[in-house]
Design an enzyme around this catalytic site. Structure first.
Site, PDB file in Angstrom:
ATOM      1  N   ARG A   1      -6.069   4.071 -15.504  1.00 54.56           N
ATOM      2  CA  ARG A   1      -6.160   4.670 -14.161  1.00 54.56           C
ATOM      3  C   ARG A   1      -6.916   6.016 -14.139  1.00 54.56           C
ATOM      4  NH1 ARG A   1      -2.672   5.938 -11.062  1.00 54.56           N
ATOM      5  NH2 ARG A   1      -3.529   4.932  -9.226  1.00 54.56           N
TER       6      ARG A   1
ATOM      7  N   TYR B   1       0.385  -0.731 -12.347  1.00 56.56           N
ATOM      8  CA  TYR B   1      -1.028  -0.782 -12.744  1.00 56.56           C
ATOM      9  C   TYR B   1      -1.259  -0.047 -14.063  1.00 56.56           C
ATOM     10  CZ  TYR B   1      -1.199  -2.208  -7.872  1.00 56.56           C
ATOM     11  OH  TYR B   1      -0.953  -2.846  -6.686  1.00 56.56           O
TER      12      TYR B   1
ATOM     13  N   GLY C   1       0.776  -1.235   0.000  1.00 58.04           N
ATOM     14  CA  GLY C   1       0.000   0.000   0.000  1.00 58.04           C
ATOM     15  C   GLY C   1       0.806   1.283   0.000  1.00 58.04           C
TER      16      GLY C   1
ATOM     17  N   GLU D   1       4.107  -6.751   1.473  1.00 58.59           N
ATOM     18  CA  GLU D   1       3.688  -6.961   0.071  1.00 58.59           C
ATOM     19  C   GLU D   1       3.638  -5.667  -0.729  1.00 58.59           C
ATOM     20  OE1 GLU D   1      -0.291  -8.288   0.610  1.00 58.59           O
ATOM     21  OE2 GLU D   1       0.264 -10.086   1.690  1.00 58.59           O
ATOM     22  N   PRO D   2       4.730  -4.937  -0.847  1.00 58.03           N
ATOM     23  CA  PRO D   2       4.679  -3.695  -1.627  1.00 58.03           C
ATOM     24  C   PRO D   2       4.634  -3.968  -3.129  1.00 58.03           C
ATOM     25  CG  PRO D   2       6.917  -4.105  -0.880  1.00 58.03           C
ATOM     26  CD  PRO D   2       6.070  -5.221  -0.324  1.00 58.03           C
ATOM     27  N   GLY D   3       3.759  -3.277  -3.837  1.00 61.13           N
ATOM     28  CA  GLY D   3       3.689  -3.416  -5.293  1.00 61.13           C
ATOM     29  C   GLY D   3       4.075  -2.104  -5.958  1.00 61.13           C
TER      30      GLY D   3
ATOM     31  N   CYS E   1     -13.740   5.414 -28.502  1.00 61.96           N
ATOM     32  CA  CYS E   1     -15.044   6.045 -28.731  1.00 61.96           C
ATOM     33  C   CYS E   1     -15.862   6.121 -27.455  1.00 61.96           C
ATOM     34  CB  CYS E   1     -15.785   5.286 -29.813  1.00 61.96           C
ATOM     35  SG  CYS E   1     -14.933   5.472 -31.366  1.00 61.96           S
ATOM     36  N   GLU E   2     -15.375   6.860 -26.508  1.00 60.92           N
ATOM     37  CA  GLU E   2     -16.085   7.108 -25.236  1.00 60.92           C
ATOM     38  C   GLU E   2     -15.624   8.451 -24.719  1.00 60.92           C
ATOM     39  OE1 GLU E   2     -16.289   4.546 -21.881  1.00 60.92           O
ATOM     40  OE2 GLU E   2     -16.140   2.758 -23.133  1.00 60.92           O
TER      41      GLU E   2
ATOM     42  N   TYR F   1     -10.105   5.702 -11.826  1.00 61.44           N
ATOM     43  CA  TYR F   1      -9.943   6.257 -10.468  1.00 61.44           C
ATOM     44  C   TYR F   1      -9.791   7.774 -10.456  1.00 61.44           C
ATOM     45  CZ  TYR F   1      -8.012   1.451 -10.093  1.00 61.44           C
ATOM     46  OH  TYR F   1      -7.784   0.108 -10.184  1.00 61.44           O
TER      47      TYR F   1
HETATM   48  N1  LLP Z   1      -1.340  -6.948  -1.100  1.00 63.13           N
HETATM   49  C1  LLP Z   1      -2.648  -7.105  -1.389  1.00 63.13           C
HETATM   50  C2  LLP Z   1      -3.399  -8.126  -0.674  1.00 63.13           C
HETATM   51  C3  LLP Z   1      -3.255  -6.272  -2.343  1.00 63.13           C
HETATM   52  O1  LLP Z   1      -4.546  -6.414  -2.596  1.00 63.13           O
HETATM   53  C4  LLP Z   1      -2.481  -5.287  -3.010  1.00 63.13           C
HETATM   54  C5  LLP Z   1      -3.080  -4.418  -4.017  1.00 63.13           C
HETATM   55  C6  LLP Z   1      -1.118  -5.186  -2.684  1.00 63.13           C
HETATM   56  C7  LLP Z   1      -0.585  -6.030  -1.717  1.00 63.13           C
HETATM   57  C8  LLP Z   1      -0.202  -4.190  -3.329  1.00 63.13           C
HETATM   58  O2  LLP Z   1      -0.604  -2.893  -3.076  1.00 63.13           O
HETATM   59  P1  LLP Z   1       0.357  -1.689  -3.472  1.00 63.13           P
HETATM   60  O3  LLP Z   1       1.606  -1.815  -2.644  1.00 63.13           O
HETATM   61  O4  LLP Z   1       0.665  -1.801  -4.915  1.00 63.13           O
HETATM   62  O5  LLP Z   1      -0.417  -0.481  -3.170  1.00 63.13           O
HETATM   63  N2  LLP Z   1      -5.281  -0.814  -9.673  1.00 63.13           N
HETATM   64  C9  LLP Z   1      -5.167   0.110  -8.556  1.00 63.13           C
HETATM   65  C10 LLP Z   1      -4.477  -0.504  -7.368  1.00 63.13           C
HETATM   66  C11 LLP Z   1      -5.135  -1.776  -6.870  1.00 63.13           C
HETATM   67  C12 LLP Z   1      -4.392  -2.450  -5.758  1.00 63.13           C
HETATM   68  C13 LLP Z   1      -4.941  -3.796  -5.472  1.00 63.13           C
HETATM   69  N3  LLP Z   1      -4.305  -4.507  -4.420  1.00 63.13           N
HETATM   70  C14 LLP Z   1      -4.461   1.387  -9.043  1.00 63.13           C
HETATM   71  O6  LLP Z   1      -4.129   1.478 -10.216  1.00 63.13           O
HETATM   72  O7  LLP Z   1      -4.277   2.311  -8.249  1.00 63.13           O
END
Ligand code: LLP
Length: 424
Positions: A318, A377, A245, A279-281, A348-349, A322
């Site tokens: 995005r 993302y 997150g 779990e950083p993404g 076309c939107e 969002y």
């Molecule tokens: N762990 C779990 C269980 C999750 O559901 C997620 C993201 C993460 C870790 C990684 O979160 P991060 O560190 O990337 O914030 N598509 C959206 C974001 C959706 C995130 C879904 N879950 C966007 O483009 O902002």
């Protein structure tokens, strides 16, 4: 934050490679990633944790590959020492292709399919993060049939709002994710009675782009409370997955206060004497990527000036989904006068709009622009809407670059479709 995309001789570069060069060689729309940026983000987070936590208590960083699952990016993160968080059979397959070993993979998917559970067990992944009783039973049955043991952790719902947008909040009571303390106790008890299942801990993830670092604290406190409750009921807890997150910079946000974060891990989580996982993404890859696009046309109406790009909401969804902000900049002529544009795609939107009333350097048809902070993302959420082939991806390191995902061809786009013989 160090910026790995900067102008040299008036042209925006990814590290040492001019984006103009990449556009000519690979075409647009094109996702371009900076390897040094990913390395820097990984190191920044690891260093903050090293600074505040003892060497033998460092968390296992499991990169959440939903953010960017290109196998070159996964291999890079693996080479840096990362583990992997997956949410589907497909992400598991990508992780394995990139060389991750099962014991560094955790599955956190919400509605795990039988095929996914089976593949995860075959790979002996580290653990399954579980949402509900049915899911637990399903894993137990499959594990029994395969004569495998599954370590499971249960996701809590701390009732904390953290995410940067309603659609990416996951820790509020009304969200579909996680369980309250009573339910966790019930699940834990049940898990102990099930064959081939070992409950080992709990997890939390309050949302994505959590720019107020304070939100993590009550979530951690809730975790600690539940660990104490479980232990006082005689259950063993040895793992805590504290989620992802972390926010990145899209516009003029402040850098995440990693020191505060690491101190809460030290003060709230560490004393619980558990293995810590994270779990950083987005944080690892978001600022490392741009979407490079060409201006097709400039269209003016009585009330607007539209910059019409060759990338659409199918390439980067995005902003449409969002209302998210991505900085848009000219690649060349960077000292041109500033104009006001509505930046739109060719779909076309009316929703295919990236920015309204945005101040950008004056550009003409044929010029290049980039969307910044598109490494997370971006490509993973791209689609074929309006029958537009998926874009290509390039990885840059210093003055080297490599195509890491070819642009989809029209034939590839249609390859899996067929016409029934009764349709003439
Ligand atoms: N762990 C779990 C269980 C999750 O559901 C997620 C993201 C993460 C870790 C990684 O979160 P991060 O560190 O990337 O914030 N598509 C959206 C974001 C959706 C995130 C879904 N879950 C966007 O483009 O902002």
């Amino acid at each position: 934050m160090i910026d790995f995309f900067s102008a040299k001789n008036g042209i925006l570069h990814a590290e040492d490679v001019p984006l103009t060069h990449l556009a000519t060689e690979f075409g647009t729309p094109l996702y371009v990633y900076s390897q040094a940026s990913i390395e820097y983000q990984f190191k920044t987070l690891s260093d903050a944790l090293k600074k505040h936590l003892p060497a033998d208590r460092q968390p296992l960083l499991c990169y959440a590959c939903k953010a960017n699952s290109n196998i070159a990016i996964l291999s890079l993160l693996k080479s840096l020492g990362s583990g992997l968080e997956i949410v589907s059979e497909g992400e598991l397959a990508r992780g394995l292709k990139a060389g991750f070993e099962g014991q560094k993979i955790i599955s956190t998917s919400f509605g795990k399919s039988k095929a996914e559970i089976s593949a995860c067990l075959d790979t002996d992944i580290l653990q399954f993060n579980i949402e509900c009783v049915d899911e637990l039973n399903s894993i137990s049955e499959t594990a029994k049939a395969k004569n495998k043991q599954a370590d499971v952790v249960f996701r809590i719902n701390p009732d904390v709002a953290g995410g940067g947008h309603d659609k990416i909040n996951t820790g509020r009571k009304e969200d579909k994710f996680g369980n309250n303390a009573d339910k966790i106790l019930e699940l834990y008890k049940l898990a102990e009675s099930l064959d081939n299942i070992q409950p080992v801990g709990v997890s939390v993830h309050i949302g994505s782009q959590v720019f107020n670092v304070q939100s993590f604290k009550p979530a951690f406190e809730k975790l600690a409370e539940i660990v104490k409750l479980l232990r006082s009921n005689g259950h063993e807890v040895r793992v805590l997955d504290i989620g992802g997150g972390f926010p990145i910079i899209y516009n003029d946000e402040n850098n995440l206060d990693l020191d505060s974060y690491a101190q809460w891990v030290r003060d709230i989580i560490l004393p619980l004497d558990v293995d810590i996982q994270m779990e950083p993404g987005r944080y690892m890859v978001g600022n490392a990527g741009v979407l490079l696009s060409r201006v097709e046309y400039i269209k003016t109406t009585d009330v607007r000036q539209f910059m019409v790009l060759d990338s659409g909401m199918n390439d980067l969804i995005r902003p449409a989904l969002y209302e998210s902000f991505h900085l848009i900049e000219a690649v060349e002529h960077r000292d041109a006068e500033i104009e006001t544009y509505d930046v739109v795609g060719p779909i076309c939107e009316s929703g295919d709009i990236f920015a309204k009333n945005r101040q950008i350097q004056n550009v003409n048809a044929g010029d290049l622009v980039v969307f910044r902070s598109a490494g997370a993302y971006g490509y993973t959420m791209a689609s074929n809407y309006n029958s537009r082939p998926l874009p290509a991806e390039v990885l840059v390191s210093g003055n080297q670059y490599k195509l890491i995902n070819k642009r989809q061809s029209l034939d590839e786009m249609m390859a899996r479709e067929s016409i029934p013989e009764w349709v003439k």
